[in-house]
Design an enzyme around this catalytic site. Structure first.
Site, short mmCIF file in Angstrom:
data_model
loop_
_atom_site.label_atom_id
_atom_site.label_comp_id
_atom_site.label_asym_id
_atom_site.label_seq_id
_atom_site.Cartn_x
_atom_site.Cartn_y
_atom_site.Cartn_z
N TYR A 137 31.38 70.21 63.86
CA TYR A 137 30.32 70.37 64.86
C TYR A 137 30.22 71.78 65.42
O TYR A 137 29.37 72.05 66.26
CB TYR A 137 30.54 69.41 66.03
CG TYR A 137 30.16 67.98 65.70
CD1 TYR A 137 30.94 67.22 64.83
CD2 TYR A 137 29.03 67.39 66.26
CE1 TYR A 137 30.60 65.90 64.54
CE2 TYR A 137 28.69 66.08 65.97
CZ TYR A 137 29.47 65.34 65.11
OH TYR A 137 29.13 64.04 64.82
N LYS A 189 42.15 63.62 57.52
CA LYS A 189 41.91 63.54 56.08
C LYS A 189 42.66 64.68 55.42
O LYS A 189 42.14 65.41 54.57
CB LYS A 189 40.38 63.60 55.82
CG LYS A 189 39.96 63.30 54.41
CD LYS A 189 40.34 61.90 53.90
CE LYS A 189 40.11 61.80 52.42
NZ LYS A 189 40.67 60.54 51.84
N ASP A 221 39.83 57.22 55.81
CA ASP A 221 39.32 56.11 55.00
C ASP A 221 40.17 54.86 55.21
O ASP A 221 39.65 53.76 55.43
CB ASP A 221 39.22 56.50 53.51
CG ASP A 221 40.45 57.22 52.97
OD1 ASP A 221 41.36 57.56 53.76
OD2 ASP A 221 40.51 57.43 51.74
N ASP A 245 33.48 60.70 65.28
CA ASP A 245 32.10 60.23 65.37
C ASP A 245 31.93 58.99 64.52
O ASP A 245 31.35 57.99 64.95
CB ASP A 245 31.15 61.34 64.89
CG ASP A 245 29.71 60.86 64.86
OD1 ASP A 245 29.27 60.28 65.87
OD2 ASP A 245 29.04 61.04 63.83
N ASP A 249 31.65 54.46 65.70
CA ASP A 249 30.54 53.51 65.46
C ASP A 249 31.10 52.22 64.85
O ASP A 249 30.68 51.12 65.20
CB ASP A 249 29.46 54.11 64.54
CG ASP A 249 28.35 54.82 65.33
OD1 ASP A 249 28.60 55.27 66.47
OD2 ASP A 249 27.22 54.91 64.80
C1 IPM Z 1 27.68 60.60 69.17
C2 IPM Z 1 26.40 60.94 68.45
C3 IPM Z 1 26.23 62.47 68.40
C4 IPM Z 1 27.42 63.01 67.63
C5 IPM Z 1 24.90 62.93 67.79
C6 IPM Z 1 23.73 62.40 68.58
C7 IPM Z 1 24.83 64.43 67.64
O1 IPM Z 1 26.38 60.35 67.20
O2 IPM Z 1 27.83 60.98 70.34
O3 IPM Z 1 28.54 59.95 68.58
O4 IPM Z 1 27.40 63.07 66.40
O5 IPM Z 1 28.39 63.41 68.27
MG MG Z 2 28.03 59.08 66.81
#
Ligand code: IPM
Ligand code: MG
Length: 356
Positions: A137, A189, A221, A245, A249
């Site tokens: 990032y 990784k 992974d 990130d 999720d």
């Molecule tokens: C998160 C989101 C952000 C990230 C995006 C919106 C840039 O996915 O906060 O997890 O990748 O950090």
């Molecule tokens: Mg995210």
């Protein structure tokens, strides 16, 4: 009586509606627990950019820096260039305020929310500490021969010893504070991204300072596989930005979906940023169907960081009780209008007030 100044950016899509519910709860908690919130609302987001050409002007940014906390609903809009508003608002705050630890708790509040067979709340209770200012990032990318057959695209993952060390140290301190399994797992990784050897070494050095904390290691992974197969193995995990990130999720789904997952972007002692993990979900915007639970939990994390520990605990408890009693059903499926969930949680918080 404490007073806290908060910058509120509702943002795009469902952001403003879930933010409204989150602050309904913050207001109820402030009445019950006797603190004051000074709320400064900002209009920033995609629509504001389209209307005015302004993303996050310097004067406002300076103002926000001087407040106690920042709350963000959600941003992102398919009408804009990919990444423009995300980098102009979220990433700008993470980087320029140096919010180096992104804390993403993954906690199952009710068995019925979990898509995994046979997992109960006791099995899923972890915090992912995502390094939040470096890695993929850092913005170091470029293109050569754009549009040509031999086009080259590069993006450099950047890791500094100091940056890795402070994230890793945060994770160890958190494992001490949680006092749960007293375990920190490094997720990286390093077998393919050899730069992650810095993580391996720094993790080992910091671990040596915490002899009472156990350590584990998993490649990203495999960590995704373990998260689904044996989530009970995790307590605190620390990981580079991009891995964090992705796995959070997955973690959000394991705990019941994006409608539940909250996060804090922190730099201890400085203004920090609190947000639900979900995005702006444009197709659900304005329909009063989005789950505000994640946004409400983000507000509870914010209050905890501001020292309002009782308020934090009461909000989380109210949500757990409402979920376990089956009164909030089908989080994020539109069973309850967004505002109804906010009202239910606010009522529970006020009951706490009436009973003390
Ligand atoms: C998160 C989101 C952000 C990230 C995006 C919106 C840039 O996915 O906060 O997890 O990748 O950090
Ligand atoms: Mg995210």
């Amino acid at each position: 009586m404490g007073e806290h100044s908060i910058a509120i950016i509702g943002g795009d899509g469902i952001g403003p509606e879930v933010t409204r519910e989150a602050f309904k709860i913050a207001d109820a908690a402030s009445e019950v627990f006797g603190f004051k919130l000074r709320k400064n609302e900002y209009p920033f987001g995609s629509q504001h950019f389209i209307d005015t050409g302004e993303i996050f002007p310097d004067a406002a940014f300076e103002e926000v820096k001087g407040l106690d906390a920042i709350y963000l609903g959600a941003i992102g809009d398919p009408r804009l260039e990919v990444g423009k508003i995300e980098f102009g608002i979220i990433a700008k705050m993470r980087f320029e305020l140096d919010l180096y630890a992104n804390l993403r708790p993954i906690k199952l509040y009710d068995e019925r929310l979990c898509p995994l067979k046979g997992k109960e709340p006791k099995d899923i209770d972890m915090v992912i500490v995502r390094e939040n200012t470096e890695g993929a990032y850092a913005g170091m990318h470029g293109f050569a021969h754009k549009g040509q057959a031999l086009e080259v695209a590069t993006q450099t993952m950047v890791y500094t010893r100091a940056g890795v060390e402070r994230a890793v140290r945060y994770a160890f301190e958190l494992a001490v504070e949680r006092d749960k399994n007293r375990t920190v797992t490094l997720i990286d990784k390093a077998n393919a991204v050899r730069a992650h050897d810095l993580w391996t070494r720094v993790f080992g050095e910091v671990a040596a300072e915490y002899p009472t904390i156990n350590t584990e290691h998993a490649y990203i992974d495999a960590a995704c596989m373990w998260m689904v197969k044996n989530p009970e193995w995790f307590d605190v995990a620390v990981t580079p930005n991009l891995m964090g990130d992705i796995i959070t999720d997955l973690g959000a789904m394991v705990q019941g979906g994006m409608g539940i997952a909250a996060s804090a972007n922190v730099h201890p002692g400085r203004v920090s940023l609190f947000e639900p993990i979900h995005g702006s979900a444009p197709k659900h915007a304005g329909k009063d169907v989005a789950s505000p639970v994640a946004a409400i939990l983000a507000v509870s994390m914010m209050l905890g960081f501001l020292g309002e520990k009782e308020a934090e605990a009461a909000i989380e408890k109210s949500i757990i009780e409402l979920l376990q009693a089956g009164r909030i059903r089908g989080v994020g499926t539109g069973v309850h209008p967004t505002s109804e969930v906010g009202d239910m949680v606010a009522t529970e918080i006020r009951k706490v007030g009436a009973s003390v």
